[in-house]
Scaffold this active site. Sequence first.
Site, PDB file in Angstrom:
ATOM      1  N   SER A  61       6.878  12.008 -10.861  1.00 36.18           N
ATOM      2  CA  SER A  61       7.600  13.748 -10.405  1.00 36.18           C
ATOM      3  C   SER A  61       8.183  14.305 -10.944  1.00 36.18           C
ATOM      4  O   SER A  61       8.525  14.000 -12.719  1.00 36.18           O
ATOM      5  CB  SER A  61       9.204  13.321  -9.290  1.00 36.18           C
TER       6      SER A  61
HETATM    7  N1  SAH Z   1       9.943   8.603  -7.027  1.00 35.03           N
HETATM    8  C1  SAH Z   1       8.353   8.831  -7.860  1.00 35.03           C
HETATM    9  C2  SAH Z   1       7.513  10.164  -7.143  1.00 35.03           C
HETATM   10  C3  SAH Z   1       5.724   9.244  -6.637  1.00 35.03           C
HETATM   11  S1  SAH Z   1       4.746  10.319  -5.537  1.00 35.03           S
HETATM   12  C4  SAH Z   1       8.412   8.791  -9.198  1.00 35.03           C
HETATM   13  O1  SAH Z   1       9.432   8.781  -9.592  1.00 35.03           O
HETATM   14  O2  SAH Z   1       7.751   8.397  -9.946  1.00 35.03           O
HETATM   15  C5  SAH Z   1       5.359  10.129  -4.106  1.00 35.03           C
HETATM   16  C6  SAH Z   1       4.291   8.183  -4.282  1.00 35.03           C
HETATM   17  O3  SAH Z   1       4.787   8.022  -2.533  1.00 35.03           O
HETATM   18  C7  SAH Z   1       3.532   7.193  -4.350  1.00 35.03           C
HETATM   19  O4  SAH Z   1       3.569   6.207  -5.336  1.00 35.03           O
HETATM   20  C8  SAH Z   1       2.709   6.823  -2.800  1.00 35.03           C
HETATM   21  O5  SAH Z   1       1.605   5.826  -2.495  1.00 35.03           O
HETATM   22  C9  SAH Z   1       3.788   6.563  -1.963  1.00 35.03           C
HETATM   23  N2  SAH Z   1       3.898   6.725  -0.512  1.00 35.03           N
HETATM   24  C10 SAH Z   1       2.971   7.483  -0.490  1.00 35.03           C
HETATM   25  N3  SAH Z   1       3.329   7.663   1.295  1.00 35.03           N
HETATM   26  C11 SAH Z   1       3.992   5.717   1.074  1.00 35.03           C
HETATM   27  C12 SAH Z   1       4.508   5.433   2.408  1.00 35.03           C
HETATM   28  N4  SAH Z   1       4.379   6.096   3.966  1.00 35.03           N
HETATM   29  N5  SAH Z   1       5.132   4.678   1.985  1.00 35.03           N
HETATM   30  C13 SAH Z   1       6.020   4.716   1.133  1.00 35.03           C
HETATM   31  N6  SAH Z   1       5.840   5.094  -0.374  1.00 35.03           N
HETATM   32  C14 SAH Z   1       4.430   6.159   0.252  1.00 35.03           C
END
Ligand code: SAH
Length: 220
Positions: A61
């Site tokens: 993010s």
């Molecule tokens: N909080 C993270 C941002 C990650 S981007 C950071 O600080 O880096 C969003 C993430 O959500 C991705 O890694 C994706 O694989 C995950 N994601 C998407 N759908 C999901 C689900 N149903 N359950 C768990 N994770 C999920």
Amino acid sequence: MLDLEPARIKLIMELRRQGVSNRAVLTAIERTPREIFMPEALRERSYENIALPIGRGQTISQPYIVGFMSQELKLNKRIVVLEIGTGSGYQAAVLAQLCRRVYTIERHRSLLQKAETCFEELGLHTISTRLGDGYKGWPEQAPFQRILVTAAASEPPPLLLEQLAVGGFMLIPVGPTWDTQNIVRITRSESGYDSQELLPVRFVPMVHGIAVDSPPAPQR
Ligand code: SAH
């Protein structure tokens, strides 16, 4: 050697200008080396105020969004947070310094493993991780005072609404896939749920089920 310090200081100043004013949140961001959570090839860009790719089509993010959400969560050391979408682990690492415990769920095994290594390296022992489908939440630990979803959904997942404590709230980007969404705050009261739009954003989509990660390239 890569000196990221000037970029780090500049980023903190930028976050302040953008409205991240909570001292504890700024301190947590200052103390969290974003470079650890970055793919090696992008390390020198660690303190750019943008989202960057971390593999599996996902992103770490944008620091401003991490600051904004961490501030909006209004945390203290008594609060437990459920995060959906561990990704790089960066957001969870910042949250861990602001609350009692973080439960975080990721659907990509390879991303989760990398994040876990980062938590170990930084000695963040109040983060519990799970490989799973965030749509299902973490029922064994519910209800949660705070839920933070860091992937966009077309609507708030019903099981997460159920796992929200009365008096607590969830932050979640709601809107169409690959278009502008809105971070919505959904507050649970005795009588139901109340939602409020906070900020237009673009997140990668929330996807159902655990991902089938392709295996790493074979060693030669
Ligand atoms: N909080 C993270 C941002 C990650 S981007 C950071 O600080 O880096 C969003 C993430 O959500 C991705 O890694 C994706 O694989 C995950 N994601 C998407 N759908 C999901 C689900 N149903 N359950 C768990 N994770 C999920």
